[in-house]
Design a protein around this motif. Structure first.
Motif, short mmCIF file in Angstrom:
data_model
loop_
_atom_site.label_atom_id
_atom_site.label_comp_id
_atom_site.label_asym_id
_atom_site.label_seq_id
_atom_site.Cartn_x
_atom_site.Cartn_y
_atom_site.Cartn_z
N TYR A 69 -52.49 -7.29 -20.89
CA TYR A 69 -51.43 -7.83 -21.74
C TYR A 69 -50.17 -8.09 -20.89
O TYR A 69 -49.55 -9.15 -21.00
CB TYR A 69 -51.11 -6.85 -22.87
CG TYR A 69 -49.91 -7.27 -23.69
CD1 TYR A 69 -50.04 -8.15 -24.76
CD2 TYR A 69 -48.63 -6.81 -23.37
CE1 TYR A 69 -48.93 -8.56 -25.49
CE2 TYR A 69 -47.52 -7.22 -24.09
CZ TYR A 69 -47.67 -8.09 -25.15
OH TYR A 69 -46.57 -8.50 -25.86
N LEU A 70 -49.81 -7.13 -20.05
CA LEU A 70 -48.60 -7.27 -19.23
C LEU A 70 -48.72 -8.45 -18.26
O LEU A 70 -47.75 -9.18 -18.04
CB LEU A 70 -48.34 -5.98 -18.46
CG LEU A 70 -48.07 -4.73 -19.32
CD1 LEU A 70 -47.87 -3.51 -18.43
CD2 LEU A 70 -46.85 -4.93 -20.22
N GLN B 168 -40.16 -7.21 -13.93
CA GLN B 168 -39.39 -7.10 -15.15
C GLN B 168 -39.26 -5.62 -15.55
O GLN B 168 -40.01 -4.77 -15.06
CB GLN B 168 -40.07 -7.88 -16.28
CG GLN B 168 -40.07 -9.39 -16.07
CD GLN B 168 -38.65 -9.95 -16.00
OE1 GLN B 168 -37.83 -9.70 -16.86
NE2 GLN B 168 -38.37 -10.70 -14.94
N ILE C 158 -42.53 -3.11 -26.16
CA ILE C 158 -43.95 -3.40 -26.37
C ILE C 158 -44.56 -2.19 -27.06
O ILE C 158 -44.71 -1.13 -26.46
CB ILE C 158 -44.66 -3.68 -25.03
CG1 ILE C 158 -44.01 -4.90 -24.36
CG2 ILE C 158 -46.15 -3.89 -25.23
CD1 ILE C 158 -44.27 -5.00 -22.88
N GLU D 15 -47.86 -4.95 -30.42
CA GLU D 15 -48.23 -5.92 -29.38
C GLU D 15 -49.63 -5.63 -28.85
O GLU D 15 -50.38 -6.55 -28.52
CB GLU D 15 -47.21 -5.87 -28.24
CG GLU D 15 -45.92 -6.65 -28.47
CD GLU D 15 -44.99 -5.99 -29.49
OE1 GLU D 15 -44.11 -6.69 -30.00
OE2 GLU D 15 -45.13 -4.78 -29.78
N GLU E 114 -50.66 -11.08 -18.70
CA GLU E 114 -50.67 -12.29 -19.51
C GLU E 114 -49.24 -12.73 -19.86
O GLU E 114 -48.93 -13.91 -19.86
CB GLU E 114 -51.46 -12.04 -20.79
CG GLU E 114 -51.50 -13.20 -21.77
CD GLU E 114 -52.10 -12.79 -23.11
OE1 GLU E 114 -51.65 -13.33 -24.13
OE2 GLU E 114 -53.00 -11.93 -23.11
N LYS E 115 -48.38 -11.75 -20.11
CA LYS E 115 -46.98 -12.04 -20.46
C LYS E 115 -46.10 -12.17 -19.20
O LYS E 115 -44.88 -12.35 -19.32
CB LYS E 115 -46.42 -10.93 -21.35
CG LYS E 115 -47.13 -10.79 -22.70
CD LYS E 115 -46.96 -12.05 -23.53
CE LYS E 115 -47.65 -11.91 -24.88
NZ LYS E 115 -47.52 -13.13 -25.71
N GLU E 116 -46.73 -12.08 -18.02
CA GLU E 116 -46.04 -12.20 -16.74
C GLU E 116 -44.91 -11.18 -16.59
O GLU E 116 -43.84 -11.48 -16.07
CB GLU E 116 -45.51 -13.62 -16.54
CG GLU E 116 -46.61 -14.66 -16.54
CD GLU E 116 -46.11 -16.07 -16.29
OE1 GLU E 116 -44.91 -16.32 -16.52
OE2 GLU E 116 -46.91 -16.90 -15.86
N LEU E 117 -45.18 -9.96 -17.07
CA LEU E 117 -44.21 -8.87 -16.95
C LEU E 117 -44.44 -8.07 -15.67
O LEU E 117 -43.54 -7.39 -15.20
CB LEU E 117 -44.29 -7.97 -18.18
CG LEU E 117 -43.80 -8.60 -19.49
CD1 LEU E 117 -44.19 -7.76 -20.69
CD2 LEU E 117 -42.28 -8.81 -19.44
N SER F 131 -38.92 -9.07 -26.02
CA SER F 131 -39.96 -8.87 -25.00
C SER F 131 -39.76 -7.59 -24.19
O SER F 131 -40.59 -7.25 -23.34
CB SER F 131 -40.08 -10.05 -24.04
OG SER F 131 -39.11 -9.98 -23.00
#
Length: 199
Positions: A192-193, A26, A127, A172, A195-198, A124
């Motif tokens: 965090y990244l 992403q 951040i 965030e 966890e958000k699947e970024l 999204s």
């Protein structure tokens, strides 16, 4: 007559999704905000290195570096600070459209300006990373000797001394560089990244 009346948006042959698919990740902005000396640039560059190891395409936009080129015509008045952040917001949006991860390290003291940048991007894609560090600690670090000059009145309109810093209300991610190591702060952002699947 409007400045933009005769300007028409030209549709590109490739989309943001095309470029994201090529990069296999992403694209988004990690917006590091905090006082001078809080560790924004240090952490942003460390996160960029970690993302590079994960095969993510990244670029760091650093406040001081940008003022050597793109924004060298700007001072530190409230209006110039706003224009500084507006330009970086637009540049960040281009990086996101190119399919990359852009990490920005700017004091960006005003809530309104950070909200403006958030509004330029899709949900999204922005951040906000609050690099939280007490001003007392930032003054002890004072890596560029700026706080000393600000206290002496040599530097007017210095954030945290003679100009306000508006802390993020709902970032965030919040990293506390006076309590945790650079490595621990980096891991917090990367977690965090993931966890958000970024990434």
């Amino acid at each position: 007559m409007s400045k933009n009346e005769n300007i028409v948006w030209h549709q590109a042959s490739l989309t943001k999704e095309d470029r994201r698919n090529l990069n296999n990740h992403q694209s988004f902005v990690l917006w590091f905000t905090g006082l001078s000396g809080s560790g924004k640039s240090t952490v942003a560059n460390a996160v960029a290195s970690k993302l590079h190891e994960l095969s993510a395409r990244t670029y760091v936009l650093d406040g001081d570096n940008i003022r050597h080129g793109l924004n060298k015509d700007l001072g530190f008045s409230d209006n110039d600070r706003k224009e500084n952040i507006r330009r970086i917001g637009e540049v960040s949006k281009l990086f996101v459209d190119s399919g990359q991860v852009v990490l920005t390290a700017f004091i960006s003291p005003f809530q309104e300006d950070r909200a403006l940048v958030r509004g330029l991007l899709d949900e999204s894609e922005f951040i906000e990373v609050f690099v939280k560090c007490p001003i007392e600690e930032c003054e002890v670090r004072d890596p560029k000797g700026l706080y000393v000059k600000a206290r002496q009145g040599i530097i007017p309109e210095f954030t945290g001394i003679s100009s306000p810093y508006e802390e993020p209300t709902q970032p965030e991610v919040t990293i506390e560089t006076n309590k945790f190591s650079i490595e621990e702060c980096v891991e917090q952002v990367i977690s965090y990244l993931k966890e958000k699947e970024l990434v």
